[in-house]
Every structure is written in C-alpha cells, then in structure tokens.
Design a protein around this motif. Structure first.
Motif, PDB file in Angstrom:
ATOM      1  N   PRO A  18      24.677 -36.208  99.458  1.00 22.89           N
ATOM      2  CA  PRO A  18      24.366 -37.451 100.168  1.00 22.89           C
ATOM      3  C   PRO A  18      23.589 -37.186 101.461  1.00 22.89           C
ATOM      4  CG  PRO A  18      26.670 -37.404  99.506  1.00 22.89           C
ATOM      5  CD  PRO A  18      26.115 -36.039  99.247  1.00 22.89           C
ATOM      6  N   LEU A  19      22.698 -38.104 101.804  1.00 23.51           N
ATOM      7  CA  LEU A  19      21.963 -38.054 103.063  1.00 23.51           C
ATOM      8  C   LEU A  19      22.580 -39.096 103.985  1.00 23.51           C
ATOM      9  CD1 LEU A  19      18.343 -37.822 101.617  1.00 23.51           C
ATOM     10  CD2 LEU A  19      19.742 -35.962 102.530  1.00 23.51           C
ATOM     11  N   LEU A  20      23.607 -38.689 104.694  1.00 26.43           N
ATOM     12  CA  LEU A  20      24.395 -39.637 105.471  1.00 26.43           C
ATOM     13  C   LEU A  20      23.597 -40.274 106.606  1.00 26.43           C
ATOM     14  CD1 LEU A  20      27.775 -37.706 105.508  1.00 26.43           C
ATOM     15  CD2 LEU A  20      27.006 -39.520 103.963  1.00 26.43           C
ATOM     16  N   ASP A  21      22.621 -39.553 107.175  1.00 23.15           N
ATOM     17  CA  ASP A  21      21.780 -40.142 108.231  1.00 23.15           C
ATOM     18  C   ASP A  21      20.980 -41.328 107.715  1.00 23.15           C
ATOM     19  OD1 ASP A  21      22.733 -38.222 109.937  1.00 23.15           O
ATOM     20  OD2 ASP A  21      20.916 -36.988 109.894  1.00 23.15           O
ATOM     21  N   LEU A  22      20.670 -41.329 106.427  1.00 21.99           N
ATOM     22  CA  LEU A  22      19.915 -42.424 105.798  1.00 21.99           C
ATOM     23  C   LEU A  22      20.822 -43.389 105.046  1.00 21.99           C
ATOM     24  CD1 LEU A  22      16.950 -40.337 104.355  1.00 21.99           C
ATOM     25  CD2 LEU A  22      17.008 -41.628 106.498  1.00 21.99           C
ATOM     26  N   HIS A  23      22.125 -43.154 105.121  1.00 20.83           N
ATOM     27  CA  HIS A  23      23.121 -43.966 104.407  1.00 20.83           C
ATOM     28  C   HIS A  23      22.899 -43.921 102.895  1.00 20.83           C
ATOM     29  CE1 HIS A  23      24.321 -45.467 108.314  1.00 20.83           C
ATOM     30  NE2 HIS A  23      23.074 -45.793 108.551  1.00 20.83           N
ATOM     31  N   LEU A  24      22.327 -42.830 102.411  1.00 20.32           N
ATOM     32  CA  LEU A  24      22.037 -42.687 100.983  1.00 20.32           C
ATOM     33  C   LEU A  24      23.105 -41.815 100.346  1.00 20.32           C
ATOM     34  CD1 LEU A  24      20.047 -43.432  98.754  1.00 20.32           C
ATOM     35  CD2 LEU A  24      18.740 -41.393  99.349  1.00 20.32           C
ATOM     36  N   ARG A  25      23.955 -42.449  99.573  1.00 22.19           N
ATOM     37  CA  ARG A  25      25.054 -41.724  98.927  1.00 22.19           C
ATOM     38  C   ARG A  25      24.658 -41.136  97.581  1.00 22.19           C
ATOM     39  NH1 ARG A  25      30.016 -45.968  99.953  1.00 22.19           N
ATOM     40  NH2 ARG A  25      29.946 -45.847 102.215  1.00 22.19           N
ATOM     41  N   ARG A  26      23.779 -41.860  96.861  1.00 24.18           N
ATOM     42  CA  ARG A  26      23.408 -41.441  95.507  1.00 24.18           C
ATOM     43  C   ARG A  26      22.008 -41.939  95.204  1.00 24.18           C
ATOM     44  NH1 ARG A  26      23.582 -44.112  90.844  1.00 24.18           N
ATOM     45  NH2 ARG A  26      24.727 -45.835  91.772  1.00 24.18           N
ATOM     46  N   LEU A  27      21.216 -41.105  94.512  1.00 30.07           N
ATOM     47  CA  LEU A  27      19.877 -41.503  94.076  1.00 30.07           C
ATOM     48  C   LEU A  27      19.546 -40.751  92.797  1.00 30.07           C
ATOM     49  CD1 LEU A  27      17.175 -42.987  94.551  1.00 30.07           C
ATOM     50  CD2 LEU A  27      16.444 -40.987  95.856  1.00 30.07           C
ATOM     51  N   THR A  28      19.252 -41.486  91.755  1.00 30.87           N
ATOM     52  CA  THR A  28      18.861 -40.897  90.473  1.00 30.87           C
ATOM     53  C   THR A  28      17.612 -41.613  89.977  1.00 30.87           C
ATOM     54  OG1 THR A  28      21.141 -40.375  89.882  1.00 30.87           O
ATOM     55  CG2 THR A  28      19.563 -40.493  88.079  1.00 30.87           C
ATOM     56  N   THR A  29      16.619 -40.848  89.560  1.00 28.06           N
ATOM     57  CA  THR A  29      15.437 -41.423  88.920  1.00 28.06           C
ATOM     58  C   THR A  29      15.298 -40.813  87.539  1.00 28.06           C
ATOM     59  OG1 THR A  29      13.938 -39.754  89.828  1.00 28.06           O
ATOM     60  CG2 THR A  29      14.221 -41.771  91.105  1.00 28.06           C
ATOM     61  N   GLN A  30      14.942 -41.646  86.593  1.00 26.95           N
ATOM     62  CA  GLN A  30      14.712 -41.191  85.229  1.00 26.95           C
ATOM     63  C   GLN A  30      13.365 -41.738  84.781  1.00 26.95           C
ATOM     64  OE1 GLN A  30      18.162 -41.166  82.980  1.00 26.95           O
ATOM     65  NE2 GLN A  30      17.168 -40.594  81.078  1.00 26.95           N
ATOM     66  N   LEU A  31      12.442 -40.825  84.471  1.00 29.27           N
ATOM     67  CA  LEU A  31      11.068 -41.166  84.118  1.00 29.27           C
ATOM     68  C   LEU A  31      10.833 -40.794  82.666  1.00 29.27           C
ATOM     69  CD1 LEU A  31       8.194 -41.966  85.008  1.00 29.27           C
ATOM     70  CD2 LEU A  31       7.929 -39.663  85.891  1.00 29.27           C
ATOM     71  N   VAL A  32      10.382 -41.767  81.878  1.00 34.37           N
ATOM     72  CA  VAL A  32      10.117 -41.550  80.449  1.00 34.37           C
ATOM     73  C   VAL A  32       8.608 -41.631  80.221  1.00 34.37           C
ATOM     74  CG1 VAL A  32      10.514 -42.419  78.118  1.00 34.37           C
ATOM     75  CG2 VAL A  32      12.342 -42.546  79.827  1.00 34.37           C
ATOM     76  N   PHE A  33       8.067 -40.638  79.547  1.00 37.77           N
ATOM     77  CA  PHE A  33       6.642 -40.585  79.231  1.00 37.77           C
ATOM     78  C   PHE A  33       6.425 -40.938  77.764  1.00 37.77           C
ATOM     79  CE2 PHE A  33       7.294 -37.709  82.740  1.00 37.77           C
ATOM     80  CZ  PHE A  33       6.211 -37.939  83.558  1.00 37.77           C
ATOM     81  N   ARG A  34       5.196 -41.383  77.460  1.00 37.55           N
ATOM     82  CA  ARG A  34       4.828 -41.595  76.059  1.00 37.55           C
ATOM     83  C   ARG A  34       3.357 -41.259  75.880  1.00 37.55           C
ATOM     84  NH1 ARG A  34       2.372 -46.834  74.850  1.00 37.55           N
ATOM     85  NH2 ARG A  34       2.354 -48.070  76.750  1.00 37.55           N
ATOM     86  N   ALA A  35       3.002 -40.943  74.652  1.00 40.18           N
ATOM     87  CA  ALA A  35       1.620 -40.611  74.333  1.00 40.18           C
ATOM     88  C   ALA A  35       0.790 -41.892  74.294  1.00 40.18           C
ATOM     89  CB  ALA A  35       1.545 -39.896  72.990  1.00 40.18           C
TER      90      ALA A  35
END
Length: 84
Positions: A18-35
């Motif tokens: 966690p980035l407590l200075d930014l109040h960010l407890r959780r961050l997840t990104t999921q990127l899906v590609f396609r042809a």
C-alpha cells in the motif's frame, strides 16, 4: 502468453504494498490484447481490447472497465524548418 505463438494476450499488474501517503491500499490492472487486422496493411497488430482496473483508496473498492474497438490507423508528417 499464447503458448503457440508467444504473443502477449494478457497483462496484469498489482500494487505490491500500500502507498499510505496516497491513501492507496490496493491497485490492480488487467489488460487484455487481441489480434487486429488494419485495413490497407498486410499485417496483424496485437492491440488492447479491454482494461479492467480495481482499486481501494480507503473509501471502499472502485472498479473501472474500458473497452476498445473500431481501431483506425492515422498518419502524420512533420517537417522542421530552421531560420536561414
């Protein structure tokens, strides 16, 4: 990764601590590609088709979802002109 072609088809990132200075407890990104075949080119490009983001900044979980489609190829040219 696609085991047959070794193309990247999905990419996930997670905040490790966690980035407590930014109040960010959780961050997840999921990127899906396609042809994607671009008209006028004899090639296939792997482009993002979906991005899902989930986070928690202390006020509860937040979910975002972005979808991409109808890709277009643009072309531009630039010329640098110097004073004589």
């Amino acid at each position: 990764m696609d085991q047959a072609t070794f193309d990247v088809v999905e990419l996930r990132t997670d905040l490790l601590t966690p980035l407590l200075d930014l109040h960010l407890r959780r961050l997840t990104t999921q990127l899906v590609f396609r042809a994607v075949a671009i008209r006028g080119y004899n090639a296939v490009f792997w482009l993002p088709s979906q991005v899902d983001i989930s986070s928690d900044e202390g006020l509860g979980p937040v979910e975002e979802s972005h979808r991409y489609s109808d890709y277009h190829l643009f072309h531009a040219e630039a010329k640098v002109i110097t004073d004589p």
